[in-house]
Every structure is written in structure tokens, then in C-alpha cells.
Motif scaffolding. Sequence first.
Motif, PDB file in Angstrom:
ATOM      1  N   ASN A 347      11.946  24.444  16.377  1.00 14.48           N
ATOM      2  CA  ASN A 347      12.048  23.107  16.980  1.00 14.48           C
ATOM      3  C   ASN A 347      10.739  22.351  16.802  1.00 14.48           C
ATOM      4  OD1 ASN A 347      14.665  23.185  17.757  1.00 14.48           O
ATOM      5  ND2 ASN A 347      14.277  23.637  19.914  1.00 14.48           N
ATOM      6  N   SER A 348       9.619  23.058  17.059  1.00 17.65           N
ATOM      7  CA  SER A 348       8.318  22.396  16.912  1.00 17.65           C
ATOM      8  C   SER A 348       8.140  21.929  15.474  1.00 17.65           C
ATOM      9  CB  SER A 348       7.179  23.352  17.276  1.00 17.65           C
ATOM     10  OG  SER A 348       7.172  23.534  18.669  1.00 17.65           O
ATOM     11  N   LYS A 350      10.528  21.217  13.384  1.00 15.76           N
ATOM     12  CA  LYS A 350      11.511  20.165  13.131  1.00 15.76           C
ATOM     13  C   LYS A 350      11.080  18.822  13.739  1.00 15.76           C
ATOM     14  CE  LYS A 350      15.571  21.434  14.696  1.00 15.76           C
ATOM     15  NZ  LYS A 350      16.959  21.904  14.889  1.00 15.76           N
ATOM     16  N   ASP A 375       3.245  21.788  20.545  1.00 18.59           N
ATOM     17  CA  ASP A 375       3.140  21.034  19.289  1.00 18.59           C
ATOM     18  C   ASP A 375       2.620  19.635  19.566  1.00 18.59           C
ATOM     19  OD1 ASP A 375       5.351  19.147  19.832  1.00 18.59           O
ATOM     20  OD2 ASP A 375       6.648  20.904  19.616  1.00 18.59           O
ATOM     21  N   GLU A 378       6.846  14.620  18.285  1.00 17.87           N
ATOM     22  CA  GLU A 378       7.313  13.339  18.822  1.00 17.87           C
ATOM     23  C   GLU A 378       7.555  13.345  20.334  1.00 17.87           C
ATOM     24  OE1 GLU A 378      12.046  13.613  17.934  1.00 17.87           O
ATOM     25  OE2 GLU A 378      10.754  13.405  16.173  1.00 17.87           O
ATOM     26  N   GLY A 379       7.605  14.538  20.921  1.00 20.35           N
ATOM     27  CA  GLY A 379       7.818  14.625  22.377  1.00 20.35           C
ATOM     28  C   GLY A 379       9.259  14.329  22.780  1.00 20.35           C
ATOM     29  N   TYR A 393      23.177  19.626  23.982  1.00 22.02           N
ATOM     30  CA  TYR A 393      22.401  18.434  24.331  1.00 22.02           C
ATOM     31  C   TYR A 393      21.377  18.150  23.244  1.00 22.02           C
ATOM     32  CZ  TYR A 393      20.379  14.687  26.911  1.00 22.02           C
ATOM     33  OH  TYR A 393      19.975  13.430  27.272  1.00 22.02           O
ATOM     34  N   ALA A 395      18.649  14.983  22.078  1.00 25.22           N
ATOM     35  CA  ALA A 395      18.131  13.638  22.322  1.00 25.22           C
ATOM     36  C   ALA A 395      18.572  12.794  21.124  1.00 25.22           C
ATOM     37  CB  ALA A 395      16.618  13.687  22.440  1.00 25.22           C
ATOM     38  N   LEU A 406      22.306  23.734  20.355  1.00 22.56           N
ATOM     39  CA  LEU A 406      22.617  25.006  21.024  1.00 22.56           C
ATOM     40  C   LEU A 406      21.397  25.910  21.146  1.00 22.56           C
ATOM     41  CD1 LEU A 406      26.019  25.826  19.291  1.00 22.56           C
ATOM     42  CD2 LEU A 406      25.678  25.347  21.704  1.00 22.56           C
ATOM     43  N   GLY A 407      20.382  25.643  20.311  1.00 26.98           N
ATOM     44  CA  GLY A 407      19.225  26.540  20.238  1.00 26.98           C
ATOM     45  C   GLY A 407      18.579  26.804  21.594  1.00 26.98           C
ATOM     46  N   ALA A 409      19.795  26.329  24.560  1.00 27.93           N
ATOM     47  CA  ALA A 409      20.728  26.996  25.499  1.00 27.93           C
ATOM     48  C   ALA A 409      20.659  28.507  25.254  1.00 27.93           C
ATOM     49  CB  ALA A 409      22.136  26.481  25.302  1.00 27.93           C
ATOM     50  N   SER A 432       4.982  18.469  22.840  1.00 30.23           N
ATOM     51  CA  SER A 432       5.726  19.240  23.852  1.00 30.23           C
ATOM     52  C   SER A 432       5.170  20.647  23.959  1.00 30.23           C
ATOM     53  CB  SER A 432       7.199  19.368  23.460  1.00 30.23           C
ATOM     54  OG  SER A 432       7.698  18.151  22.995  1.00 30.23           O
ATOM     55  N   PHE A 434       6.724  24.379  25.311  1.00 29.64           N
ATOM     56  CA  PHE A 434       7.799  25.197  25.876  1.00 29.64           C
ATOM     57  C   PHE A 434       7.177  26.515  26.302  1.00 29.64           C
ATOM     58  CE2 PHE A 434      11.806  23.004  25.180  1.00 29.64           C
ATOM     59  CZ  PHE A 434      11.390  21.950  24.376  1.00 29.64           C
TER      60      PHE A 434
HETATM   61  P1  ADP Z   1      18.729  21.245  18.221  1.00 34.55           P
HETATM   62  O1  ADP Z   1      19.562  22.085  17.364  1.00 34.55           O
HETATM   63  O2  ADP Z   1      19.209  19.850  18.344  1.00 34.55           O
HETATM   64  O3  ADP Z   1      17.285  21.345  17.940  1.00 34.55           O
HETATM   65  P2  ADP Z   1      18.021  22.523  20.678  1.00 34.55           P
HETATM   66  O4  ADP Z   1      18.862  23.057  21.760  1.00 34.55           O
HETATM   67  O5  ADP Z   1      17.103  23.486  20.022  1.00 34.55           O
HETATM   68  O6  ADP Z   1      18.987  21.837  19.656  1.00 34.55           O
HETATM   69  O7  ADP Z   1      17.182  21.342  21.253  1.00 34.55           O
HETATM   70  C1  ADP Z   1      17.801  20.377  22.065  1.00 34.55           C
HETATM   71  C2  ADP Z   1      17.083  19.058  21.974  1.00 34.55           C
HETATM   72  O8  ADP Z   1      15.796  19.181  22.563  1.00 34.55           O
HETATM   73  C3  ADP Z   1      16.799  18.651  20.553  1.00 34.55           C
HETATM   74  O9  ADP Z   1      17.893  17.943  20.030  1.00 34.55           O
HETATM   75  C4  ADP Z   1      15.594  17.774  20.710  1.00 34.55           C
HETATM   76  O10 ADP Z   1      16.002  16.481  21.111  1.00 34.55           O
HETATM   77  C5  ADP Z   1      14.855  18.351  21.866  1.00 34.55           C
HETATM   78  N1  ADP Z   1      13.714  19.220  21.453  1.00 34.55           N
HETATM   79  C6  ADP Z   1      13.694  20.562  21.431  1.00 34.55           C
HETATM   80  N2  ADP Z   1      12.473  21.022  21.072  1.00 34.55           N
HETATM   81  C7  ADP Z   1      11.711  19.938  20.835  1.00 34.55           C
HETATM   82  C8  ADP Z   1      10.359  19.738  20.429  1.00 34.55           C
HETATM   83  N3  ADP Z   1       9.526  20.761  20.189  1.00 34.55           N
HETATM   84  N4  ADP Z   1       9.917  18.477  20.307  1.00 34.55           N
HETATM   85  C9  ADP Z   1      10.724  17.423  20.570  1.00 34.55           C
HETATM   86  N5  ADP Z   1      12.011  17.549  20.950  1.00 34.55           N
HETATM   87  C10 ADP Z   1      12.504  18.783  21.092  1.00 34.55           C
END
Ligand code: ADP
Length: 449
Positions: A347-348, A350, A375, A378-379, A393, A395, A406-407, A409, A432, A434
Motif C-alpha cells: 500500500n505504501s 502504491k 510512508d 498521499e495520505g 473500502y 478512498a 480487501l487488503g 480487511a 501515513s 500503519f
Molecule cells: P486497496 O486494494 O484499495 O489498496 P486496502 O484495503 O489495502 O485496499 O486499502 C484500503 C484503502 O485505504 C485504499 O483504497 C486507500 O485509499 C487507503 N490506503 C491504504 N494504505 C494507504 C497508504 N499507505 N497511503 C494512502 N492510502 C492508503
Amino acid sequence: MFGPIRIRIAAAFVVLLAATWVATAALPLIVAIGFAVVVAAVLTLAVSTSIISPISRAIEVARRIAGGIRQERVTPRPSGEIGDLADAFNEMAQSLDQLIAAASEDHTRMLAALNSSADAVIALDEHDSIAFANAAAGHLLSERYQDMVGKPLAWSMPDAQVVEAVHSSRRLGEPQNVVAERPNRRFLEVTITPIIGGGEWASLMVLHDISEVRRAEHIRRDFVANVSHELRTPLAAVKSVIDTLNAGAIEDTTTARDFLSRADAELDRLVAMVEELLQLSRIESGERSLAFEDLAVDELISGAVNRLRLEAEKQGLSITIDVQPLTPPIKADRDLLESALVNLIQNSVKYTPRGGSIEVSARAEDGIVTVDISDTGEGIDPTDLPRVFERFYKADRARRAGGTGLGLAIVKHTAEAHGGTIKAESHLGKGSTFSLSIPVRPMDRGSGD
Ligand code: ADP
């Protein structure tokens, strides 16, 4: 003076005559009357001691028993038939006592059973006032159950449909079921049964909190809607690629290749989503039992980072590891924990623009190891932040990045399966963090909660 002397003499003469008559003729009569009076007095005394007194005593005892002194008896036993009557009376009092004792024991047992029932139970009288409420009912309606008794039902449950159901159950002589909505989106299922021959109890209500069931139904409906929506998008894309190829694009090799690679990417998304769904349901259902082993935290982290280092470098991101010295090993499932870390680091990667940096650090405190993945990306918007751990969910901007939603979750369920937690902090445009916290030993699971 002469006149009155004559009268006195005459009177004396009459008295003398009367005395003579009494002495001669009336004396036997007087003696007979006197004798009769004495006999009557003796008889009255006998009747009084042998009949009237025991009966009065019995009346007194009956009154005392009626007044609640159940152990009272007619004693001493009178003789004769009155004694038999007293015996019969005492036997009746004895069996009445036993009947009352048995009935009150039954009553006490019933109240004890209703009181200790996990189901909330309320009994109503015919005026819809509460005649009985158990502790569970008080708990469910957030009142002291003792205070509810004697008050109208509407004071505790001001729901028109509940009162209406009480009346119609009595009218129809059969149970009625209603769902009452309480504050804070709580739902109570109320079953009302009319009581026939229940004394002051005219209706019995049993209440169940079905808020959780409702919530689960809601989540399931949302989930099905989300899955359908998420599956439809790539399927529609593949279908349109096939249609376009069919319509002639297949003749043009370059265009055909381009369309095929688009279809391939969509199918990859589909496969990833189905795999993630399966993974989520296996962890959630407990079907995937955890294989606990001692894991060195630094090794676990470098394993996950190494799987993504190339991808991060391709995007011009620096990635560093900082594990606090003496961080103890954790007992955890290697595959699940490594894939959770990969998910978070991915995610970071991405969501962090080119030139940014990612740091994976670990520290131990109070038997819990916390791994922070930070990371400079973009936050996450504060309105999205509390929801990012929900299934599907994403954003809004992330929808463009093509994730499944789903990641996180899966990460949340993995953390919980280990008795740990996952938290997120984020500042829009800044980055962000985590934090995945896992107890060092599995038996410490949830002990801090
Ligand atoms: P996705 O497959 O969309 O990444 P995740 O469940 O992993 O699904 O993440 C859910 C949502 O949380 C993402 O769609 C994104 O909007 C937000 N997100 C997760 N990790 C980050 C991050 N490191 N920086 C910014 N947004 C994040």
C-alpha cells in the motif's frame, strides 16, 4: 290520722294472708323454679365449657390462620365429638399449610428461574402495568428491574406497536411478535403471549436484542452488493474487449494485442480479488488454523521488504528498516504475518509518489511487538481513515489505483487472529503510518483489552 292507721292494718292483714298462702300453697312452686334455675345454670356451664368454648377457640384459630399464622392449631383437644371436629379442623389446617408451602415454593422456584433467565422477561397485568420484570429485562431496557414493577409498560417501552401487539395478543388469544427500535440503532424482538388463568399476570413478554443479527444482515447485504459490483467492473471490461475484438479489432494485430493485455490485467484483478476474498473468509471463519512458530521480527520484516524492494525502486522510492535492538521473537503464523506486512508495505508503495520514502520499524513494549510502516505518500482523508479497514473500502482516488479494497480487511483479521491490533494515522498530502501490534506470546491475546 285515724284513716291511715286503718289502711296500714288492712295492708298488714293482706301481707299476712299472702305469707300464709306462700307458706302453704306457693312454696313448692318456688322451690321447683329455684331448682330449675340451678339446673339450667349447671347445664349452661357444662355446654359452655364442652361446646361453646372449643368452638370459639376454633373460630379464633381459624382467624389467626387466615391472618397468616399458618402453624396455629386447636389445642388442647376437646373431648367427644367436638374433639373430632377439632381434629378434622387441625388436619384441614395442616393440609392447607402444606398446599400453601408447596405453592409458595413453586412460586419462589418460578421467580428464581425467571430471574436467572438470560432472556429478558416481563409480565403485565390486565391494565398493561408491569407485574414482574427480571434482571435481564432491566439490563436490556437500561433500568433497575425492581423499579419497573408497578409502572405502566409504556414508561419502559414507549413503542406504540408493542402496546398494540399486547392488546391484539389478548384479543386473538395467540402470541404476537414485533420488533421495536431503541435509541442508538438497537433492535429488540418482542414476543408477547397472553396468559390464561395467570392471576394478576395477563401477558408475558420475552425480549431479545437482535441488533447484532440486524447488523450482520446489513453487513452481509452490503458485502454481496460490493462483491457483485467489484466483480462486474472487470467482467464488463473483459466482455467489452472480446466484443471489440469480435467486431474486427482482431484483424489488427497491434490493437488486438493492446486489447488482450487490457483483458489480461482485468482478469489478474479478478483473480487477485477472488483469492483475497477466499483468504479473508478462511481467516474469519477460523478454517485457516494458525501455525504458531517463533519468528525473529527483523527476519520477518526483511523477508517482506525484500519481496517489494524491486517494485519500490522501480517507482523511485527508498525503503529502510529499523528494528529496535533486543526486540524479542514473536510466536505467530509466518505466512499470515508476512503477507500482512507485504500488504501494508505494498500500500505504501502504491500510494507514495515517486521520490518518496518508506520506513518499516519495530519496537517491543509490555510483551507486545509493534511494527510501524510509515510512508511520505498521499495520505488518507480524515473522513476515509476510520473506514479503511472495512472490506472493499477504497478512498476515491484509490479507486483509480485499481486496488480491491480487501487488503486492509485481511490485515485487520490477521492481527485479530493473533490477539493483536492494527491502527492507522495519516495526514493528507504528508503520509501515513500503519501500526501492527502482535503479542509476543499467543496466550497474551487480547489480555490488554
Ligand atoms: P486497496 O486494494 O484499495 O489498496 P486496502 O484495503 O489495502 O485496499 O486499502 C484500503 C484503502 O485505504 C485504499 O483504497 C486507500 O485509499 C487507503 N490506503 C491504504 N494504505 C494507504 C497508504 N499507505 N497511503 C494512502 N492510502 C492508503
